[in-house]
Enzyme design. Structure first.
Site, PDB file in Angstrom:
ATOM      1  N   ASN A  84       0.317  10.438   6.410  1.00 49.87           N
ATOM      2  CA  ASN A  84      -0.888  10.070   7.139  1.00 49.87           C
ATOM      3  C   ASN A  84      -1.912  11.190   7.219  1.00 49.87           C
ATOM      4  OD1 ASN A  84      -0.598   7.208   8.277  1.00 49.87           O
ATOM      5  ND2 ASN A  84       1.422   8.108   8.579  1.00 49.87           N
ATOM      6  N   THR A 140       0.862  -1.188   0.000  1.00 51.48           N
ATOM      7  CA  THR A 140       0.000   0.000   0.000  1.00 51.48           C
ATOM      8  C   THR A 140       0.899   1.238   0.000  1.00 51.48           C
ATOM      9  OG1 THR A 140      -0.253  -0.254   2.405  1.00 51.48           O
ATOM     10  CG2 THR A 140      -2.039  -1.075   1.007  1.00 51.48           C
ATOM     11  N   THR A 179       1.929  -9.587  12.529  1.00 53.88           N
ATOM     12  CA  THR A 179       2.482  -8.428  11.846  1.00 53.88           C
ATOM     13  C   THR A 179       1.396  -7.809  11.003  1.00 53.88           C
ATOM     14  OG1 THR A 179       4.219  -7.667  10.387  1.00 53.88           O
ATOM     15  CG2 THR A 179       3.270  -9.809   9.881  1.00 53.88           C
ATOM     16  N   THR A 219      -6.759  11.381   0.745  1.00 61.91           N
ATOM     17  CA  THR A 219      -6.970  12.478  -0.199  1.00 61.91           C
ATOM     18  C   THR A 219      -5.874  12.556  -1.242  1.00 61.91           C
ATOM     19  OG1 THR A 219      -5.866  14.006   1.331  1.00 61.91           O
ATOM     20  CG2 THR A 219      -8.272  13.849   1.438  1.00 61.91           C
ATOM     21  N   GLU A 235       6.754   4.447   7.350  1.00 61.67           N
ATOM     22  CA  GLU A 235       6.305   5.627   6.614  1.00 61.67           C
ATOM     23  C   GLU A 235       7.178   6.835   6.948  1.00 61.67           C
ATOM     24  OE1 GLU A 235       1.612   4.493   5.958  1.00 61.67           O
ATOM     25  OE2 GLU A 235       2.189   5.600   7.753  1.00 61.67           O
ATOM     26  N   LYS A 290       4.229  -6.941   3.995  1.00 60.82           N
ATOM     27  CA  LYS A 290       3.938  -5.551   3.692  1.00 60.82           C
ATOM     28  C   LYS A 290       3.601  -4.844   4.996  1.00 60.82           C
ATOM     29  CE  LYS A 290       0.497  -3.514   3.293  1.00 60.82           C
ATOM     30  NZ  LYS A 290      -0.202  -2.545   4.231  1.00 60.82           N
TER      31      LYS A 290
END
Length: 403
Positions: free
Chosen positions: A398, A161, A194, A403, A273, A183
């Site tokens: 995040n 993702t 996980t 959007t 991230e 992932k």
């Protein structure tokens, strides 16, 4: 004998043979259904050609998704021989309609490949609270076609993702092969397994043995990683063993499986991230493994520690702060504690003068893998945990996720 077939560095650059042999008797499917942007596969499936022993662990989230519910029911009925994954839609908080849709998708795929639906566990990852676009998915599944021999890298890419790179690791154990994919880069502090991680092997491993080994390995690896302290609603980890290559010694299999899962955990943490650094914290001298893990998690989850490391600021007092928060650990005594960055002692004292210590620590913080070592000086137990730094990019990703 355990041999490394494929592993990755902490920042994902792969070494060893990219075309290393996959385990015998597994086939895969990957395609674009329309959940993700055009050009990216968002459907993947791996199935064994023969019955498997398997072990599966799931999220403990109270908002576990319908795919988790379906899969839990399946493993009560049979030992699954494969997994299908949809990416970019978690199908969580979607009520009875979400459960019906997940059941329909799994049943449709099972008919296409000629197996029972319960032989497949199902996982889904992405935005929470959005129903599957069923017309789009039905149209995509109509052209599913034939599977191909397992391509772990293709499957790993299809389940991504916000990941920036595929996560794959392999080991050879005797004549058998273990390959794992994963992932997940956000909403990560597992409480059982996980984000999504699937391991496939052609080793012959009895069911009870596989359950015992996998749960121990999960505890030492996936339950020891944290990016942002948030436990996903869709966490699933599974291992499938179809026995095509025959039996292997239990100890060698466990060693290889743990190496594969540790590789994946490091890839997950270093690809957190917005992350730029992998943090590896080892806590020793604890009164129990539980205590060592509590202290380690407190360190890697501290926003002040994470931002310190991102800024390469040698403010090591923040590590002491994170240890001090563990106030329920009443047998921890500050006077016994020793803290080092890699092999650089910082507390209670260093062999270097204060200025030199600061500069040497700063140099270590400039590396892509930051090691924090803590000795509690109480007992003999040790635990290792994995995390990452906290950056502006994490906030941007995040803040703008839907959007």
């Amino acid at each position: 004998m355990v041999q490394s077939v494929l592993s990755s560095t902490s920042h994902g650059s792969e070494r060893a043979d990219m075309s290393a042999a996959s385990p015998q008797g597994f086939h895969c499917w990957t395609t674009h259904l329309g959940l993700a942007d055009e050009g990216k596969d968002d459907f993947s499936m791996v199935i064994s050609d023969r019955p498997c022993t398997s072990s599966v662990v799931f999220t403990k989230s109270l908002f576990a998704g319908p795919c988790v519910t379906l899969s839990k029911t399946s493993i009560e009925q049979t030992s699954p021989r494969g997994v299908l994954v949809l990416a970019k839609n978690a199908n969580v908080a979607t009520g009875a309609e979400g459960l019906r849709n997940a059941s329909e998708i799994r049943a449709s795929v099972a008919r296409t490949v000629g197996i029972e639906p319960d032989a497949l566990i199902m996982a889904s990852t992405g935005v929470i609270g959005v129903q599957y676009p069923m017309d789009t998915i039905r149209a995509g599944l109509d052209g599913l076609g034939q599977g191909t021999p397992l391509d772990a890298h293709a499957v790993a890419r299809a389940i991504m993702t916000t990941d920036t790179r595929a996560k794959v690791s392999e080991r050879a154990v005797g004549t058998s092969t273990i390959v794992g994919i994963a992932k997940g880069v956000g909403m990560i502090e597992p409480d059982m397994a996980t984000m999504l991680s699937f391991v496939f092997t052609d080793a012959d491993v009895p069911q009870d043995t596989l359950n015992r080994i996998f749960r121990d390995v999960v505890d030492r690896t996936y339950n020891s990683v944290s990016i942002d302290t948030d436990t996903s609603t869709s966490d699933t980890a599974a291992v499938f063993a179809n026995g095509s290559a025959g039996p292997v010694p239990d100890t060698e299999f466990e060693q290889a499986l743990e190496e594969v899962c540790t590789d994946l955990v490091k890839m997950i943490a270093s690809d957190g991230e917005g992350a730029t650094k992998l943090i590896v914290t080892t806590v020793s001298g604890a009164s129990s493994e539980r205590q060592a893990r509590v202290v380690g998690k407190s360190i890697i989850n501290s926003p002040l520690v994470k931002t310190m490391i991102h800024g390469e600021d040698p403010n090591w007092g923040r590590v002491l702060m994170a240890i001090g928060k563990c106030s329920n650990e009443v047998d921890i005594e500050p006077d016994r504690i020793r803290v080092a960055f890699a092999d650089i002692d910082v507390y209670p004292s260093s062999s270097l003068d204060q200025h030199d210590t600061v500069e040497v620590v700063r140099e270590h913080l400039a590396t892509v893998t930051v090691e924090i070592n803590v000795d509690l000086g109480i007992g003999t137990d040790t635990w290792r945990v994995f995390g990452c730094d906290l950056t502006d990019e994490y906030i941007r990703i995040n803040a703008d996720y839907t959007t």
